[in-house]
Design a protein around this motif. Structure first.
Motif, PDB file in Angstrom:
ATOM      1  N   PHE A  97       6.811  14.012 -36.513  1.00  0.00           N
ATOM      2  CA  PHE A  97       6.436  12.903 -35.618  1.00  0.00           C
ATOM      3  C   PHE A  97       6.093  11.656 -36.430  1.00  0.00           C
ATOM      4  CE2 PHE A  97       2.839  10.514 -33.833  1.00  0.00           C
ATOM      5  CZ  PHE A  97       3.450   9.970 -32.712  1.00  0.00           C
ATOM      6  N   PHE A  98       5.333  11.832 -37.504  1.00  0.00           N
ATOM      7  CA  PHE A  98       4.907  10.690 -38.306  1.00  0.00           C
ATOM      8  C   PHE A  98       6.042  10.084 -39.135  1.00  0.00           C
ATOM      9  CE2 PHE A  98       0.324  12.188 -38.067  1.00  0.00           C
ATOM     10  CZ  PHE A  98      -0.097  11.091 -37.325  1.00  0.00           C
ATOM     11  N   THR A  99       7.154  10.803 -39.262  1.00  0.00           N
ATOM     12  CA  THR A  99       8.251  10.283 -40.085  1.00  0.00           C
ATOM     13  C   THR A  99       9.455   9.813 -39.262  1.00  0.00           C
ATOM     14  OG1 THR A  99       9.075  12.553 -40.386  1.00  0.00           O
ATOM     15  CG2 THR A  99       7.670  11.656 -42.120  1.00  0.00           C
ATOM     16  N   VAL A 100       9.547  10.211 -37.989  1.00  0.00           N
ATOM     17  CA  VAL A 100      10.724   9.811 -37.203  1.00  0.00           C
ATOM     18  C   VAL A 100      10.330   8.956 -35.999  1.00  0.00           C
ATOM     19  CG1 VAL A 100      12.799  10.580 -36.019  1.00  0.00           C
ATOM     20  CG2 VAL A 100      11.982  11.837 -38.017  1.00  0.00           C
ATOM     21  N   PRO A 101       9.774   9.522 -34.917  1.00  0.00           N
ATOM     22  CA  PRO A 101       9.511   8.671 -33.741  1.00  0.00           C
ATOM     23  C   PRO A 101       8.399   7.652 -33.967  1.00  0.00           C
ATOM     24  CG  PRO A 101       8.673  10.880 -33.376  1.00  0.00           C
ATOM     25  CD  PRO A 101       9.450  10.926 -34.658  1.00  0.00           C
ATOM     26  N   TYR A 102       7.388   8.027 -34.721  1.00  0.00           N
ATOM     27  CA  TYR A 102       6.238   7.136 -34.935  1.00  0.00           C
ATOM     28  C   TYR A 102       6.630   5.811 -35.595  1.00  0.00           C
ATOM     29  CZ  TYR A 102       1.755   5.635 -37.005  1.00  0.00           C
ATOM     30  OH  TYR A 102       0.670   4.916 -37.407  1.00  0.00           O
ATOM     31  N   PRO A 103       7.378   5.799 -36.716  1.00  0.00           N
ATOM     32  CA  PRO A 103       7.789   4.510 -37.295  1.00  0.00           C
ATOM     33  C   PRO A 103       8.679   3.699 -36.362  1.00  0.00           C
ATOM     34  CG  PRO A 103       8.107   6.298 -38.877  1.00  0.00           C
ATOM     35  CD  PRO A 103       7.808   6.926 -37.561  1.00  0.00           C
ATOM     36  N   LEU A 104       9.536   4.385 -35.604  1.00  0.00           N
ATOM     37  CA  LEU A 104      10.398   3.666 -34.671  1.00  0.00           C
ATOM     38  C   LEU A 104       9.585   2.997 -33.565  1.00  0.00           C
ATOM     39  CD1 LEU A 104      13.341   6.227 -34.322  1.00  0.00           C
ATOM     40  CD2 LEU A 104      13.408   4.014 -35.495  1.00  0.00           C
ATOM     41  N   ILE A 105       8.591   3.714 -33.057  1.00  0.00           N
ATOM     42  CA  ILE A 105       7.717   3.137 -32.032  1.00  0.00           C
ATOM     43  C   ILE A 105       6.973   1.933 -32.601  1.00  0.00           C
ATOM     44  CG2 ILE A 105       5.691   3.561 -30.577  1.00  0.00           C
ATOM     45  CD1 ILE A 105       6.620   6.492 -30.377  1.00  0.00           C
ATOM     46  N   MET A 106       6.513   2.051 -33.830  1.00  0.00           N
ATOM     47  CA  MET A 106       5.792   0.943 -34.455  1.00  0.00           C
ATOM     48  C   MET A 106       6.707  -0.276 -34.606  1.00  0.00           C
ATOM     49  SD  MET A 106       3.564   2.823 -37.416  1.00  0.00           S
ATOM     50  CE  MET A 106       2.324   1.549 -37.572  1.00  0.00           C
ATOM     51  N   LEU A 107       7.947  -0.022 -34.984  1.00  0.00           N
ATOM     52  CA  LEU A 107       8.886  -1.128 -35.168  1.00  0.00           C
ATOM     53  C   LEU A 107       9.130  -1.845 -33.841  1.00  0.00           C
ATOM     54  CD1 LEU A 107      10.461  -2.334 -37.549  1.00  0.00           C
ATOM     55  CD2 LEU A 107      12.416  -0.952 -36.857  1.00  0.00           C
ATOM     56  N   VAL A 108       9.260  -1.079 -32.772  1.00  0.00           N
ATOM     57  CA  VAL A 108       9.444  -1.673 -31.449  1.00  0.00           C
ATOM     58  C   VAL A 108       8.197  -2.473 -31.047  1.00  0.00           C
ATOM     59  CG1 VAL A 108       9.732  -1.163 -28.997  1.00  0.00           C
ATOM     60  CG2 VAL A 108      11.089   0.078 -30.697  1.00  0.00           C
ATOM     61  N   CYS A 109       7.013  -1.922 -31.306  1.00  0.00           N
ATOM     62  CA  CYS A 109       5.770  -2.621 -30.976  1.00  0.00           C
ATOM     63  C   CYS A 109       5.653  -3.933 -31.742  1.00  0.00           C
ATOM     64  CB  CYS A 109       4.565  -1.730 -31.282  1.00  0.00           C
ATOM     65  SG  CYS A 109       4.327  -0.355 -30.144  1.00  0.00           S
ATOM     66  N   ILE A 110       6.090  -3.932 -33.001  1.00  0.00           N
ATOM     67  CA  ILE A 110       6.032  -5.150 -33.803  1.00  0.00           C
ATOM     68  C   ILE A 110       6.910  -6.233 -33.184  1.00  0.00           C
ATOM     69  CG2 ILE A 110       6.725  -6.143 -36.021  1.00  0.00           C
ATOM     70  CD1 ILE A 110       5.825  -3.513 -37.319  1.00  0.00           C
ATOM     71  N   VAL A 111       8.125  -5.858 -32.817  1.00  0.00           N
ATOM     72  CA  VAL A 111       9.050  -6.829 -32.231  1.00  0.00           C
ATOM     73  C   VAL A 111       8.516  -7.348 -30.904  1.00  0.00           C
ATOM     74  CG1 VAL A 111      11.369  -7.145 -31.307  1.00  0.00           C
ATOM     75  CG2 VAL A 111      11.038  -5.820 -33.396  1.00  0.00           C
ATOM     76  N   VAL A 112       8.008  -6.454 -30.053  1.00  0.00           N
ATOM     77  CA  VAL A 112       7.505  -6.856 -28.737  1.00  0.00           C
ATOM     78  C   VAL A 112       6.282  -7.751 -28.869  1.00  0.00           C
ATOM     79  CG1 VAL A 112       6.454  -6.018 -26.594  1.00  0.00           C
ATOM     80  CG2 VAL A 112       8.448  -4.840 -27.555  1.00  0.00           C
ATOM     81  N   ARG A 113       5.339  -7.350 -29.702  1.00  0.00           N
ATOM     82  CA  ARG A 113       4.109  -8.138 -29.865  1.00  0.00           C
ATOM     83  C   ARG A 113       4.393  -9.490 -30.500  1.00  0.00           C
ATOM     84  NH1 ARG A 113      -0.986  -6.269 -29.227  1.00  0.00           N
ATOM     85  NH2 ARG A 113      -1.201  -4.144 -28.430  1.00  0.00           N
ATOM     86  N   ARG A 114       5.395  -9.532 -31.352  1.00  0.00           N
ATOM     87  CA  ARG A 114       5.749 -10.823 -31.958  1.00  0.00           C
ATOM     88  C   ARG A 114       6.361 -11.756 -30.906  1.00  0.00           C
ATOM     89  NH1 ARG A 114       8.338  -9.563 -36.998  1.00  0.00           N
ATOM     90  NH2 ARG A 114       6.211  -9.586 -37.785  1.00  0.00           N
ATOM     91  N   LYS A 115       7.181 -11.204 -30.033  1.00  0.00           N
ATOM     92  CA  LYS A 115       7.779 -12.037 -28.986  1.00  0.00           C
ATOM     93  C   LYS A 115       6.735 -12.504 -27.986  1.00  0.00           C
ATOM     94  CE  LYS A 115      12.482 -10.169 -29.218  1.00  0.00           C
ATOM     95  NZ  LYS A 115      13.047 -11.454 -29.705  1.00  0.00           N
ATOM     96  N   LEU A 116       5.691 -11.679 -27.791  1.00  0.00           N
ATOM     97  CA  LEU A 116       4.605 -12.070 -26.886  1.00  0.00           C
ATOM     98  C   LEU A 116       3.610 -13.004 -27.553  1.00  0.00           C
ATOM     99  CD1 LEU A 116       3.872  -8.629 -25.132  1.00  0.00           C
ATOM    100  CD2 LEU A 116       5.108 -10.590 -24.194  1.00  0.00           C
ATOM    101  N   GLY A 117       3.778 -13.204 -28.852  1.00  0.00           N
ATOM    102  CA  GLY A 117       2.879 -14.096 -29.573  1.00  0.00           C
ATOM    103  C   GLY A 117       1.596 -13.453 -30.042  1.00  0.00           C
ATOM    104  N   HIS A 118       1.521 -12.106 -29.978  1.00  0.00           N
ATOM    105  CA  HIS A 118       0.317 -11.409 -30.416  1.00  0.00           C
ATOM    106  C   HIS A 118       0.304 -11.159 -31.922  1.00  0.00           C
ATOM    107  CE1 HIS A 118      -0.072  -9.652 -26.083  1.00  0.00           C
ATOM    108  NE2 HIS A 118      -0.351 -10.938 -26.148  1.00  0.00           N
ATOM    109  N   LEU A 119       1.454 -11.331 -32.575  1.00  0.00           N
ATOM    110  CA  LEU A 119       1.550 -11.223 -34.026  1.00  0.00           C
ATOM    111  C   LEU A 119       2.124 -12.513 -34.566  1.00  0.00           C
ATOM    112  CD1 LEU A 119       2.930  -7.611 -34.735  1.00  0.00           C
ATOM    113  CD2 LEU A 119       0.629  -8.456 -35.167  1.00  0.00           C
ATOM    114  N   SER A 120       1.655 -12.907 -35.740  1.00  0.00           N
ATOM    115  CA  SER A 120       2.159 -14.125 -36.354  1.00  0.00           C
ATOM    116  C   SER A 120       3.590 -13.929 -36.798  1.00  0.00           C
ATOM    117  CB  SER A 120       1.293 -14.526 -37.550  1.00  0.00           C
ATOM    118  OG  SER A 120       1.282 -13.493 -38.516  1.00  0.00           O
TER     119      SER A 120
END
Length: 376
Positions: A344-367
């Motif tokens: 889980f920590f090596t396959v779905p977890y990093p992918l979920i994090m990558l999606v969260c980064i992209v989404v939060r950046r588009k929402l302006g929650h990440l620089s």
């Protein structure tokens, strides 16, 4: 870094040695059996495929870590998933490495008792191993890495030379043209095989301390490739010396392969004892890396308690937990569950994090990403 006497500075070469030392340890004694149960004569291809999958997962992990180049996963978990879920994930990291240490220590103790110290209580063996773990970890990460850097190359070279002697009795008729039964058996053996590659995800923890972050992916990929070649070398050795039918019936097929080396037995009565002596440093590096990572995880999650105190608290916990399983079969069930968490920590977890980064950046929650941390 709070809790350590100095901030670690990991060079690319040290990262290769550290990553290799963390995931190459206990697993390779058992891995040929799991690979051959389904892949049979194509088991060595499964090992290569598992290595490629690990490198693909590493690429995603590296992309996530580059987004937060000066933070560990424990710092940006709450940023991506919220305080509650992020904190729970941080605790899960600590528990994952804790139970990885527990299962590895117990398997190591069982091997030592079975092959070297049959009349020594397993409790004594485990206690001795744990005391040795704390000593190099006491002053932080860098003493551990320097120990890996100085000892691993020699140990690995001696072990390869030792197993080359087994190839003198190889029956090459056991080999066959790949994929005669199709690719499905090779793929079906992947889950059990990729367990032996777990450990490279420590890059999530120590990426901020890598001095040349642009080389982190290459360095860790080299470690995975070297480990994959070593694993394939051992699986191929058990295939041509024992055959798949014998391998799948052995608890530790690599130890059984060592018993077939006649040349060593002319000088040493039991060749497997020499293998255990060479194997113990490799197993030790794995336990040391996971034990320190567990203490580090809890320290970064609950920083009020110093890192050394976390080591002191985890030491008796590892001892008690490692004695709970009645036998090696029960411990293997624990290992399978820990392996699932690792997947889980090596396959779905990093992918979920990558999606969260992209989404939060588009929402302006990440620089917006900086030059060294772009994920898009």
């Amino acid at each position: 870094m709070q809790g350590l006497e100095q901030r670690p500075a990991i060079s690319p070469t040290q990262l290769v040695m550290f990553e290799f030392g963390v995931f190459v340890g206990v697993g390779f004694l058992i891995m040929p059996r799991g690979a051959m149960e389904k892949a049979r004569e194509d088991a060595w291809l499964t090992v290569i495929l598992a290595g490629l999958c690990a490198i693909a997962s590493l690429w995603v992990i590296n992309r996530v870590a580059r987004t937060f180049p000066h933070e560990t996963v424990f710092d940006y978990n709450p940023k991506l998933f919220g305080t509650i879920i992020g904190s729970l994930l941080n605790v899960a990291w600590g528990l994952y490495y804790l139970f990885f240490t527990v299962t590895g220590i117990r398997v190591m103790a069982e091997v030592v008792r079975e092959e070297m110290l049959p009349f020594t209580p397993v409790e004594v063996i485990i206690a001795a191993m744990l005391l040795v773990l704390v000593y190099p970890a006491w002053n932080g990460l860098m003493p551990i890495i320097r120990m890996f850097e100085s000892g691993l190359p020699v140990t690995l070279l001696l072990m390869v030379m030792f197993f080359l002697l087994a190839y003198l009795r190889a029956d090459w008729t056991e080999l066959r043209i790949p994929f005669q039964d199709g690719i499905r058996p090779v793929i079906s053996a992947l889950p059990q095989t990729i367990y032996s590659f777990l450990g490279f995800e420590v890059l999530f923890l120590y990426y901020p301390f890598v001095t040349r972050k642009e080389k982190a992916f290459v360095s860790t990929s080299i470690a995975i490739a070297a480990g994959g070649m070593f694993y394939a070398f051992l699986v191929l050795g058990t295939l041509v010396t024992l055959g798949p039918d014998v391998t799948i019936t052995q608890t530790f097929p690599v130890v059984t392969m060592a018993k077939t080396i006649e040349l060593v037995r002319q000088f040493v009565e039991r060749a497997e004892l020499l293998l255990i002596i060479l194997w113990l440093p490799l197993a030790y590096t794995t336990h040391l890396g996971f034990f320190f990572s567990s203490a580090f995880s809890f320290h970064r999650t609950f920083p009020r308690l110093a890192l050394r105190w976390w080591m002191v608290l985890l030491l008796p916990l590892v001892f008690v937990l490692s004695l709970i399983p009645d036998n090696l079969i029960a411990m293997q069930k624990w290992s399978d569950k820990v392996g699932l968490v690792g997947l889980f920590f090596t396959v779905p977890y990093p992918l979920i994090m990558l999606v969260c980064i992209v989404v939060r950046r588009k929402l302006g929650h990440l620089s917006s990403p900086r030059k060294d941390g772009d994920v898009t």
